[in-house]
Design an enzyme around this catalytic site. Structure first.
Site, PDB file in Angstrom:
ATOM      1  N   LYS A  83      32.662  29.541  45.218  1.00  0.00           N
ATOM      2  CA  LYS A  83      33.292  30.861  45.248  1.00  0.00           C
ATOM      3  C   LYS A  83      33.473  31.276  46.708  1.00  0.00           C
ATOM      4  O   LYS A  83      32.542  31.208  47.512  1.00  0.00           O
ATOM      5  CB  LYS A  83      32.376  31.854  44.511  1.00  0.00           C
ATOM      6  CG  LYS A  83      33.100  32.993  43.870  1.00  0.00           C
ATOM      7  CD  LYS A  83      32.140  33.753  42.970  1.00  0.00           C
ATOM      8  CE  LYS A  83      32.784  34.968  42.381  1.00  0.00           C
ATOM      9  NZ  LYS A  83      31.811  35.809  41.666  1.00  0.00           N
TER      10      LYS A  83
HETATM   11  C1  E4P Z   1      32.738  38.290  39.450  1.00  0.00           C
HETATM   12  O1  E4P Z   1      32.993  37.247  39.952  1.00  0.00           O
HETATM   13  C2  E4P Z   1      32.138  39.407  40.174  1.00  0.00           C
HETATM   14  O2  E4P Z   1      30.956  38.915  40.719  1.00  0.00           O
HETATM   15  C3  E4P Z   1      31.812  40.569  39.307  1.00  0.00           C
HETATM   16  O3  E4P Z   1      32.569  40.525  38.122  1.00  0.00           O
HETATM   17  C4  E4P Z   1      31.848  41.901  39.996  1.00  0.00           C
HETATM   18  O4  E4P Z   1      31.577  42.899  39.049  1.00  0.00           O
HETATM   19  P1  E4P Z   1      31.177  44.387  39.476  1.00  0.00           P
HETATM   20  O5  E4P Z   1      32.377  45.038  40.098  1.00  0.00           O
HETATM   21  O6  E4P Z   1      30.792  45.064  38.205  1.00  0.00           O
HETATM   22  O7  E4P Z   1      30.046  44.241  40.453  1.00  0.00           O
END
Ligand code: E4P
Length: 214
Positions: A83
Site C-alpha cells: 500500500k
Molecule cells: C483503507 O484502506 C483505509 O485504511 C480505511 O478504509 C480508512 O478508513 P477511515 O476513513 O474510516 O479511517
C-alpha cells in the site's frame, strides 16, 4: 464484489474468514498502531491464514525507501499487497513495484484525476476514501462512479477498492456504482446482516416449528 476487512484484529478477521465470506484484508499505519503489535508480526499472522490480498502500507515518503520497505513486506508472503500513498514519489514506487510483478494498493485517493494517475502507474488497486470525503462536505460516492467511468473508458485494469466505508448504505452504493471491492470495519460488516423483519420472521418460524414433526 470482493469483500475485504479493514482491520488488524485477528479475532475479527477469523470470524469473517470462518464464514467463508472474506476476500482480503486492508491495514494502514493507524490500524496497526491501534492493535498495539509489531507491524511485520501482525502481517505475518494475518497471511498465515488469509490467502486473499493483504495490504500493508509503506511508512516512508520517498520512493527509494518505499521500495526498500515494500520489498521487505512483500517477502513476508506472496499475497502481501504493498500500500502506497497517492503522492508523486508513491506513484514512482508503484511503477517499480509493477515492473517487479509486486501488487500495489494506492491509498488516500480523493479525486478521479488521482485515480487516473494511479492506474497509469500500474496500480493493482486504487483506494478512494468515501467516508473521509463525506466528512468534509463532498459526495464520496460520486467519486466511485467517476473512477468507474474513467477506468472503463480506457480499459484500465486497476481494481476500485472502496475504502473508508462507514455504513451499510455506503456498501450498497459502492456495489451499485461498480466498485470491484469494498473494505469494511468489522462493525459495518456485522450491520450488513441486520434487518428487524429477518429477526421477527425467524422467531415466528422457530415458534411454529415446535408444532412440526420431522
Ligand atoms: C483503507 O484502506 C483505509 O485504511 C480505511 O478504509 C480508512 O478508513 P477511515 O476513513 O474510516 O479511517
Amino acid at each position: 464484489m470482493n469483500l475485504f476487512l479493514d482491520t488488524a484484529e485477528i479475532a475479527e478477521i477469523k470470524k469473517v474468514h470462518d464464514l467463508g465470506l472474506l476476500d482480503g484484508i486492508t491495514t494502514n499505519p493507524s490500524i496497526i498502531a491501534k492493535s498495539g503489535r509489531k507491524f511485520t508480526e501482525v502481517i505475518k499472522e494475518i497471511t498465515s491464514f488469509v490467502k486473499g490480498p493483504v495490504s500493508a502500507e509503506v511508512l516512508s515518503t520517498d520512493s527509494a525507501n518505499m521500495i526498500k520497505e515494500g520489498l521487505e513486506l512483500a517477502s513476508i508472503a506472496e499475497n502481501v499487497v504493498i500500500k502506497v500513498p497517492l503522492i508523486p514519489e508513491g506513484l514512482k514506487a508503484v511503477v517499480e513495484f509493477t515492473k517487479k510483478g509486486i501488487r500495489t494498493n494506492v491509498t488516500l485517493c480523493f479525486t478521479a484525476n488521482q485515480a487516473l494517475l494511479a492506474a497509469k502507474a500500474g496500480a493493482s488497486y486504487i483506494s478512494p476514501f468515501i467516508g473521509r470525503l463525506d466528512d468534509v462536505g463532498y459526495d464520496g460516492l460520486d467519486l466511485i462512479s467517476e473512477i468507474r467511468e474513467i477506468y472503463d473508458n480506457y480499459g484500465y485494469e486497476t481494481e476500485i477498492l472502496a475504502a473508508s466505508v462507514r455504513n451499510p448504505i455506503h456498501f450498497k452504493e459502492v456495489a451499485l456504482r461498480g466498485a470491484d471491492c469494498a473494505t469494511l470495519p468489522y462493525s459495518v460488516f456485522e450491520m450488513l446482516f441486520k434487518h428487524p423483519l429477518t429477526d421477527i420472521g425467524l422467531s415466528k418460524f422457530l415458534e411454529d416449528a415446535k408444532k412440526l414433526t420431522w
